[in-house]
Design a protein around this motif. Structure first.
Motif, PDB file in Angstrom:
ATOM      1  N   ASN A  16       6.353  10.297  -6.655  1.00  0.00           N
ATOM      2  CA  ASN A  16       7.521   9.802  -7.625  1.00  0.00           C
ATOM      3  C   ASN A  16       8.599   9.153  -6.910  1.00  0.00           C
ATOM      4  N   ALA A  17       8.524   9.068  -5.569  1.00  0.00           N
ATOM      5  CA  ALA A  17       9.392   8.213  -4.941  1.00  0.00           C
ATOM      6  C   ALA A  17       9.764   6.992  -5.109  1.00  0.00           C
ATOM      7  N   GLY A  18      10.486   6.256  -4.794  1.00  0.00           N
ATOM      8  CA  GLY A  18      10.769   4.755  -5.156  1.00  0.00           C
ATOM      9  C   GLY A  18      12.102   4.417  -5.064  1.00  0.00           C
ATOM     10  N   PHE A  19      12.388   3.086  -4.826  1.00  0.00           N
ATOM     11  CA  PHE A  19      13.830   2.435  -5.070  1.00  0.00           C
ATOM     12  C   PHE A  19      13.427   0.974  -5.491  1.00  0.00           C
ATOM     13  N   LEU A  20      14.751   0.255  -5.529  1.00  0.00           N
ATOM     14  CA  LEU A  20      14.444  -1.236  -6.087  1.00  0.00           C
ATOM     15  C   LEU A  20      15.261  -2.201  -5.208  1.00  0.00           C
ATOM     16  N   ARG A  21      14.645  -3.333  -5.125  1.00  0.00           N
ATOM     17  CA  ARG A  21      15.026  -4.522  -4.585  1.00  0.00           C
ATOM     18  C   ARG A  21      14.845  -5.734  -5.399  1.00  0.00           C
ATOM     19  N   GLY A  45      12.189 -10.695 -12.539  1.00  0.00           N
ATOM     20  CA  GLY A  45      13.092 -10.016 -11.614  1.00  0.00           C
ATOM     21  C   GLY A  45      12.679  -8.978 -10.772  1.00  0.00           C
ATOM     22  N   GLN A  46      11.457  -8.457 -11.058  1.00  0.00           N
ATOM     23  CA  GLN A  46      10.933  -7.251 -10.331  1.00  0.00           C
ATOM     24  C   GLN A  46       9.426  -7.452  -9.919  1.00  0.00           C
ATOM     25  N   GLY A  47       9.066  -8.718  -9.348  1.00  0.00           N
ATOM     26  CA  GLY A  47       7.826  -8.840  -9.010  1.00  0.00           C
ATOM     27  C   GLY A  47       7.376  -7.889  -7.930  1.00  0.00           C
ATOM     28  N   ASN A  48       8.098  -7.495  -7.030  1.00  0.00           N
ATOM     29  CA  ASN A  48       7.574  -6.598  -6.018  1.00  0.00           C
ATOM     30  C   ASN A  48       7.419  -5.052  -6.626  1.00  0.00           C
ATOM     31  N   TYR A  49       8.369  -4.599  -7.489  1.00  0.00           N
ATOM     32  CA  TYR A  49       8.212  -3.366  -8.240  1.00  0.00           C
ATOM     33  C   TYR A  49       7.054  -3.520  -9.154  1.00  0.00           C
ATOM     34  N   SER A  50       6.894  -4.424  -9.918  1.00  0.00           N
ATOM     35  CA  SER A  50       5.741  -4.621 -10.833  1.00  0.00           C
ATOM     36  C   SER A  50       4.350  -4.379 -10.287  1.00  0.00           C
ATOM     37  N   ALA A  51       4.380  -5.284  -9.093  1.00  0.00           N
ATOM     38  CA  ALA A  51       3.000  -5.172  -8.490  1.00  0.00           C
ATOM     39  C   ALA A  51       2.725  -3.786  -7.902  1.00  0.00           C
ATOM     40  N   ALA A  52       3.801  -3.210  -7.312  1.00  0.00           N
ATOM     41  CA  ALA A  52       3.547  -1.925  -6.603  1.00  0.00           C
ATOM     42  C   ALA A  52       3.167  -0.744  -7.867  1.00  0.00           C
ATOM     43  N   LYS A  53       3.932  -1.096  -8.811  1.00  0.00           N
ATOM     44  CA  LYS A  53       3.599  -0.188  -9.918  1.00  0.00           C
ATOM     45  C   LYS A  53       2.043  -0.371 -10.808  1.00  0.00           C
ATOM     46  N   ALA A  54       1.710  -1.709 -10.664  1.00  0.00           N
ATOM     47  CA  ALA A  54       0.276  -1.861 -10.943  1.00  0.00           C
ATOM     48  C   ALA A  54      -0.734  -1.306  -9.970  1.00  0.00           C
ATOM     49  N   GLY A  55      -0.433  -1.608  -8.689  1.00  0.00           N
ATOM     50  CA  GLY A  55      -1.042  -0.899  -7.879  1.00  0.00           C
ATOM     51  C   GLY A  55      -1.437   0.569  -8.040  1.00  0.00           C
ATOM     52  N   VAL A  68      11.534 -16.699  -6.538  1.00  0.00           N
ATOM     53  CA  VAL A  68      11.989 -17.701  -5.458  1.00  0.00           C
ATOM     54  C   VAL A  68      12.967 -17.147  -4.402  1.00  0.00           C
ATOM     55  N   ASN A  69      13.765 -15.838  -5.135  1.00  0.00           N
ATOM     56  CA  ASN A  69      14.656 -15.523  -4.027  1.00  0.00           C
ATOM     57  C   ASN A  69      14.082 -14.286  -3.313  1.00  0.00           C
ATOM     58  N   LEU A  70      12.854 -13.963  -3.655  1.00  0.00           N
ATOM     59  CA  LEU A  70      12.671 -12.595  -2.941  1.00  0.00           C
ATOM     60  C   LEU A  70      12.030 -12.726  -1.630  1.00  0.00           C
ATOM     61  N   ASP A  71      12.740 -12.162  -0.710  1.00  0.00           N
ATOM     62  CA  ASP A  71      12.353 -12.165   0.703  1.00  0.00           C
ATOM     63  C   ASP A  71      11.153 -11.097   0.950  1.00  0.00           C
ATOM     64  N   GLU A  72      10.510 -11.649   2.141  1.00  0.00           N
ATOM     65  CA  GLU A  72       9.341 -10.694   2.416  1.00  0.00           C
ATOM     66  C   GLU A  72       9.775  -9.496   2.723  1.00  0.00           C
ATOM     67  N   ASP A 118       7.822  -6.049   0.994  1.00  0.00           N
ATOM     68  CA  ASP A 118       7.228  -5.141   1.886  1.00  0.00           C
ATOM     69  C   ASP A 118       8.087  -3.706   1.849  1.00  0.00           C
ATOM     70  N   ALA A 119       9.430  -3.632   1.487  1.00  0.00           N
ATOM     71  CA  ALA A 119      10.028  -2.424   1.521  1.00  0.00           C
ATOM     72  C   ALA A 119       9.498  -1.677   0.046  1.00  0.00           C
ATOM     73  N   VAL A 120       9.598  -2.508  -0.837  1.00  0.00           N
ATOM     74  CA  VAL A 120       9.423  -1.846  -2.007  1.00  0.00           C
ATOM     75  C   VAL A 120       7.749  -1.573  -2.462  1.00  0.00           C
TER      76      VAL A 120
END
Length: 304
Positions: free
Chosen positions: A100-105, A167-177, A110-114, A118-120
């Motif tokens: 269940n663990a997780g957090f957001l950035r 606004g959640q490309g990193n989170y969405s990709a991780a949750k799809a994974g 276009v503003n999403l840093d590497e 990686d962190a999310v």
């Protein structure tokens, strides 16, 4: 305590607050012994001064249950391995893993840093994989020793992982994974007595309060549909010995509503039995899309 999970040992990651805390308390209320994992970080991943896992353990013990805290980083090999060791060394067994663990950035792409990407992905996706890997290794060893377990894994995806979220490309990709990981794990681990499912919950937590600020306000009285504890009964059921044969499924759960999510499967198709020319595909693709069910709108888009 009703004893629905009596005798089971359950590990819950990210269990210091929100959904994880609700899950840990619900399992304990049903007689399970719980390993409460939480690294103790703020919403952006910065460390908190006090471990929330110890507070949840104290709550469980005060209610007459059994629990132990684990504050390791489950997105590292050693942290994940130590999480499983704590369960085995403290209680002598492991029956259920709830990742269940997780957090957001959150940032627009276009503003999403590497580093934000990686962190999310690290905490959500790697943080699911590593505890799963070490738990599965234990259950495989048990099976090979002639002690096939009645083991359960519950993963935490999201509507963002199923539909995407602006606004959640990193989170969405991780949750799809996590959904794909769930399907693979269910197929690989069934021979070891392990059932693996995922939930896509909606509830009021630190991670969602800004996204659903108005809609998620608690009512003055009556049923609070957005309370995290509403999600936990399904998690407890999936993590129990019940539901034999229920594996490789994704459930959306919000308030009193539970839905089985139906993933990618072939829709309308056409076969020329030869190579297509690009110019031919204008009409072909148009016809295919005309006969297909439209995808759900991305969260945060104009259509949602």
């Amino acid at each position: 305590m009703s004893g629905f999970c009596e005798g089971r040992v359950v590990v819950v990651t990210g269990a210091g607050r929100g959904l994880g805390r609700a899950h840990a308390l619900a399992f304990a209320a049903e007689g399970a012994r719980v390993v409460v994992n939480d690294l103790g970080v703020a919403l952006d991943g910065a460390r908190d001064a006090e471990s929330p896992a110890t507070r949840v353990v104290a709550e469980i013990r005060a209610a007459g249950g059994e629990a132990v805290a684990h504050a390791g980083d489950i997105a590292t090999g050693e942290g994940a391995a130590s999480l499983i060791r704590v369960a085995l060394e403290t209680y002598g067994r492991l029956d259920t893993l709830v990742n269940n663990a997780g957090f957001l950035r959150d940032r627009m792409l276009v503003n999403l840093d590497e580093d934000d990407w990686d962190a999310v992905v690290r905490v959500h996706l790697k943080g699911h994989f590593l505890p799963l890997k070490h738990a599965a290794a234990h259950w495989r060893a048990e099976t090979r020793a002639g002690r096939t377990p009645v083991a359960r894994v519950v993963h935490t995806s999201s509507g963002a992982g199923l539909l995407g979220s602006v606004g959640q490309g990193n989170y969405s990709a991780a949750k799809a994974g996590i959904v794909a990981l769930t399907l693979v794990a269910a197929a690989e681990l069934g021979r070891y007595g392990v059932q693996v499912n995922a939930i896509a919950p909606a509830a009021r937590t630190r991670m969602t309060e800004r996204t659903f600020a108005t809609a998620m306000a608690a009512p003055d009285d009556g049923f609070d549909a957005m309370a995290p504890r509403n999600v936990s009964p399904l998690v407890v059921w999936l993590g129990s010995a019940a539901g034999e044969g229920v594996t490789g499924q994704v459930f959306e759960v919000e308030g009193g509503r539970i839905a089985v999510m139906e993933g990618w499967r072939p829709g309308p198709s056409v076969d020329k039995s030869a190579r297509w020319a690009p110019a031919e595909l204008d009409a072909v693709v148009g016809e295919l899309l005309a006969g297909a069910r439209p995808p759900g709108p991305v969260y945060g888009s104009r259509g949602h």
